[in-house]
Design a protein around this motif. Structure first.
Motif, PDB file in Angstrom:
ATOM      1  N   ARG A  81       0.833  -2.937  -9.559  1.00  0.00           N
ATOM      2  CA  ARG A  81      -0.941  -3.033  -9.407  1.00  0.00           C
ATOM      3  C   ARG A  81      -1.193  -4.433  -9.543  1.00  0.00           C
ATOM      4  O   ARG A  81      -2.521  -4.671  -8.988  1.00  0.00           O
ATOM      5  N   GLU A  82      -0.686  -5.396 -10.053  1.00  0.00           N
ATOM      6  CA  GLU A  82      -0.968  -6.990 -10.389  1.00  0.00           C
ATOM      7  C   GLU A  82       0.205  -7.712  -9.778  1.00  0.00           C
ATOM      8  O   GLU A  82       1.364  -7.319  -9.591  1.00  0.00           O
ATOM      9  N   PRO A  83      -0.146  -8.931  -9.346  1.00  0.00           N
ATOM     10  CA  PRO A  83       0.886  -9.700  -8.886  1.00  0.00           C
ATOM     11  C   PRO A  83       2.154 -10.232  -9.688  1.00  0.00           C
ATOM     12  O   PRO A  83       3.318 -10.205  -9.432  1.00  0.00           O
ATOM     13  N   ALA A  84       1.731 -10.152 -10.945  1.00  0.00           N
ATOM     14  CA  ALA A  84       2.822 -10.544 -12.041  1.00  0.00           C
ATOM     15  C   ALA A  84       3.818  -9.243 -11.886  1.00  0.00           C
ATOM     16  O   ALA A  84       3.549  -8.096 -12.064  1.00  0.00           O
ATOM     17  N   GLY A  85       4.992  -9.862 -11.790  1.00  0.00           N
ATOM     18  CA  GLY A  85       6.229  -9.217 -11.806  1.00  0.00           C
ATOM     19  C   GLY A  85       6.749  -8.681 -10.445  1.00  0.00           C
ATOM     20  O   GLY A  85       7.676  -7.815 -10.490  1.00  0.00           O
ATOM     21  N   ILE A  86       6.041  -8.950  -9.438  1.00  0.00           N
ATOM     22  CA  ILE A  86       6.462  -8.493  -8.293  1.00  0.00           C
ATOM     23  C   ILE A  86       7.826  -8.924  -7.753  1.00  0.00           C
ATOM     24  O   ILE A  86       8.016 -10.250  -8.063  1.00  0.00           O
ATOM     25  N   GLY A 140       0.668  -1.221  -0.016  1.00  0.00           N
ATOM     26  CA  GLY A 140       0.143  -0.068  -0.043  1.00  0.00           C
ATOM     27  C   GLY A 140       0.911   1.229  -0.084  1.00  0.00           C
ATOM     28  O   GLY A 140       1.660   1.371   0.738  1.00  0.00           O
ATOM     29  N   VAL A 141       0.478   2.182  -0.924  1.00  0.00           N
ATOM     30  CA  VAL A 141       1.152   3.471  -1.036  1.00  0.00           C
ATOM     31  C   VAL A 141       0.454   4.289   0.000  1.00  0.00           C
ATOM     32  O   VAL A 141      -0.620   4.514  -0.115  1.00  0.00           O
ATOM     33  N   SER A 142       1.215   4.866   1.020  1.00  0.00           N
ATOM     34  CA  SER A 142       0.758   5.619   2.029  1.00  0.00           C
ATOM     35  C   SER A 142       2.005   6.135   2.954  1.00  0.00           C
ATOM     36  O   SER A 142       3.097   5.917   2.472  1.00  0.00           O
ATOM     37  N   GLU A 143       1.436   7.348   3.863  1.00  0.00           N
ATOM     38  CA  GLU A 143       2.160   7.854   4.735  1.00  0.00           C
ATOM     39  C   GLU A 143       3.028   6.815   5.805  1.00  0.00           C
ATOM     40  O   GLU A 143       4.193   6.818   5.886  1.00  0.00           O
ATOM     41  N   LEU A 144       2.102   5.910   5.958  1.00  0.00           N
ATOM     42  CA  LEU A 144       2.728   4.653   6.897  1.00  0.00           C
ATOM     43  C   LEU A 144       3.677   3.907   6.148  1.00  0.00           C
ATOM     44  O   LEU A 144       4.789   3.394   6.633  1.00  0.00           O
ATOM     45  N   ALA A 145       3.659   3.638   4.778  1.00  0.00           N
ATOM     46  CA  ALA A 145       4.730   3.153   3.934  1.00  0.00           C
ATOM     47  C   ALA A 145       5.888   3.907   4.132  1.00  0.00           C
ATOM     48  O   ALA A 145       6.843   3.274   4.143  1.00  0.00           O
ATOM     49  N   GLU A 146       5.988   5.329   4.035  1.00  0.00           N
ATOM     50  CA  GLU A 146       7.069   6.037   3.882  1.00  0.00           C
ATOM     51  C   GLU A 146       7.788   5.863   5.360  1.00  0.00           C
ATOM     52  O   GLU A 146       9.221   5.825   5.461  1.00  0.00           O
ATOM     53  N   ILE A 147       6.894   5.739   6.491  1.00  0.00           N
ATOM     54  CA  ILE A 147       7.474   5.512   7.737  1.00  0.00           C
ATOM     55  C   ILE A 147       8.285   4.364   7.751  1.00  0.00           C
ATOM     56  O   ILE A 147       9.265   4.077   8.312  1.00  0.00           O
ATOM     57  N   ALA A 148       7.333   3.191   7.248  1.00  0.00           N
ATOM     58  CA  ALA A 148       7.967   1.851   7.510  1.00  0.00           C
ATOM     59  C   ALA A 148       9.462   1.849   6.894  1.00  0.00           C
ATOM     60  O   ALA A 148      10.125   1.043   7.125  1.00  0.00           O
ATOM     61  N   SER A 149       9.428   2.349   5.443  1.00  0.00           N
ATOM     62  CA  SER A 149      10.723   2.409   4.837  1.00  0.00           C
ATOM     63  C   SER A 149      11.858   2.985   5.639  1.00  0.00           C
ATOM     64  O   SER A 149      13.016   2.467   5.404  1.00  0.00           O
ATOM     65  N   GLY A 154       9.671  -2.764  -3.346  1.00  0.00           N
ATOM     66  CA  GLY A 154       8.706  -2.097  -3.969  1.00  0.00           C
ATOM     67  C   GLY A 154       7.373  -2.031  -3.153  1.00  0.00           C
ATOM     68  O   GLY A 154       7.253  -2.485  -2.016  1.00  0.00           O
ATOM     69  N   THR A 155       6.386  -1.896  -3.852  1.00  0.00           N
ATOM     70  CA  THR A 155       5.158  -1.469  -3.222  1.00  0.00           C
ATOM     71  C   THR A 155       4.001  -2.385  -4.037  1.00  0.00           C
ATOM     72  O   THR A 155       4.060  -1.880  -5.417  1.00  0.00           O
ATOM     73  N   TYR A 156       3.150  -2.958  -3.506  1.00  0.00           N
ATOM     74  CA  TYR A 156       2.284  -3.907  -4.152  1.00  0.00           C
ATOM     75  C   TYR A 156       0.919  -3.051  -3.592  1.00  0.00           C
ATOM     76  O   TYR A 156       0.296  -2.888  -2.605  1.00  0.00           O
ATOM     77  N   ASP A 157       0.108  -2.461  -4.707  1.00  0.00           N
ATOM     78  CA  ASP A 157      -0.997  -1.308  -4.583  1.00  0.00           C
ATOM     79  C   ASP A 157      -2.082  -1.439  -5.735  1.00  0.00           C
ATOM     80  O   ASP A 157      -1.544  -0.806  -6.688  1.00  0.00           O
ATOM     81  N   SER A 158      -2.917  -2.002  -5.688  1.00  0.00           N
ATOM     82  CA  SER A 158      -3.642  -2.439  -6.888  1.00  0.00           C
ATOM     83  C   SER A 158      -4.465  -1.164  -7.275  1.00  0.00           C
ATOM     84  O   SER A 158      -4.963  -1.003  -8.411  1.00  0.00           O
ATOM     85  N   ARG A 159      -4.577  -0.073  -6.606  1.00  0.00           N
ATOM     86  CA  ARG A 159      -5.363   1.045  -6.638  1.00  0.00           C
ATOM     87  C   ARG A 159      -4.066   2.205  -6.862  1.00  0.00           C
ATOM     88  O   ARG A 159      -4.579   3.381  -7.067  1.00  0.00           O
ATOM     89  N   ALA A 160      -2.966   1.936  -6.940  1.00  0.00           N
ATOM     90  CA  ALA A 160      -2.111   3.184  -6.958  1.00  0.00           C
ATOM     91  C   ALA A 160      -2.115   3.862  -8.102  1.00  0.00           C
ATOM     92  O   ALA A 160      -2.526   3.145  -9.374  1.00  0.00           O
ATOM     93  N   GLU A 161      -1.770   5.058  -8.560  1.00  0.00           N
ATOM     94  CA  GLU A 161      -1.931   6.070  -9.526  1.00  0.00           C
ATOM     95  C   GLU A 161      -0.449   6.344 -10.212  1.00  0.00           C
ATOM     96  O   GLU A 161      -0.246   7.020 -11.100  1.00  0.00           O
ATOM     97  N   ARG A 162       0.589   5.712  -9.600  1.00  0.00           N
ATOM     98  CA  ARG A 162       1.673   6.230  -9.715  1.00  0.00           C
ATOM     99  C   ARG A 162       2.541   4.913  -9.951  1.00  0.00           C
ATOM    100  O   ARG A 162       2.276   3.618  -9.851  1.00  0.00           O
ATOM    101  N   GLU A 163       3.612   4.922 -10.720  1.00  0.00           N
ATOM    102  CA  GLU A 163       4.493   3.904 -11.227  1.00  0.00           C
ATOM    103  C   GLU A 163       5.521   3.632 -10.269  1.00  0.00           C
ATOM    104  O   GLU A 163       6.208   2.133 -10.253  1.00  0.00           O
TER     105      GLU A 163
END
Length: 206
Positions: free
Chosen positions: A155-160, A116-125, A137-146
């Motif tokens: 956004r999809e499991p493939a390629g993670i 999930g792309v979020s402020e929590l992810a920034e802190i976790a990193s 990287g980040t797995y987020d099916s609703r993310a609007e960024r690359e």
């Protein structure tokens, strides 16, 4: 975020935008606030009623908006509240991520997939980096960024990318993201910071 916090945040963003540009349009305000035009108009009228904003008509049926002294004072107050909430969230989130990491044995090469792309992810990193662990990287099916935090977003499991552990960081839909992370193959430990509302609650399939 509760309703009061949401209202305060939108009011602060509106006052900040008017403070930057007196010729701002209501349509522009709606885009910047990420709300419908009608809601932006409602917040603007509320600020006018409370004396935070003054309206002046300009040529070509346009309007200029100015912050009043009361408006400047309210913007300063809301900014202080926002910073306090942000600092409190950072402290709680950092402690929550540390506890989640502590509960996990040394995860292979320390490669972490964020959920999930979020402020929590920034802190976790940041907390992961202090341990010498690497965010793949980040797995987020609703993310609007690359990319996020300089790493790819899937956004999809493939390629993670290959990883040793997964950390749930989705603030908008933690339950749904937990299900999607748990379905990834091959399996890997899934860590859930206790700051999230799903911590301690078994997945729906269990």
């Amino acid at each position: 975020m509760n309703t009061r916090d949401r209202e305060d945040t939108l009011t602060l963003e509106l006052l900040e935008e008017i403070g930057r540009r007196s010729d701002v349009s209501q349509r522009h305000l709606a885009r910047r606030l990420g709300v419908a035009l009608g809601l932006a108009n409602s917040y603007l009228r509320r600020c006018v009623r409370k004396g935070y904003v003054k309206i002046q008509q300009a040529p070509a049926n346009r309007y200029l908006y100015y912050l009043t002294p009361i408006g400047f004072a309210e913007k300063a107050r809301l900014t202080g509240c926002y910073l306090q909430v942000s600092f409190d969230f950072y402290r709680r989130a950092a402690a929550s991520c540390d506890a989640a990491f502590d509960a996990c044995a040394a995860p292979g090469e320390g490669r972490v997939l964020l959920g999930g792309v979020s402020e929590l992810a920034e802190i976790a990193s940041l907390r992961a980096a202090e341990r010498g662990w690497m965010i793949v990287g980040t797995y987020d099916s609703r993310a609007e960024r690359e990319r996020f935090l300089g790493r790819p977003v899937w956004r999809e499991p493939a390629g993670i990318g290959t990883h040793d552990v997964r950390l749930l960081t989705n603030l908008a839909d933690p339950a749904g993201c937990r299900e999607r992370l748990g379905a990834l193959r091959p399996a890997a430990p899934l860590l859930i910071p206790d700051i999230l509302p799903v911590a301690g609650i078994p997945p729906s399939g269990d």
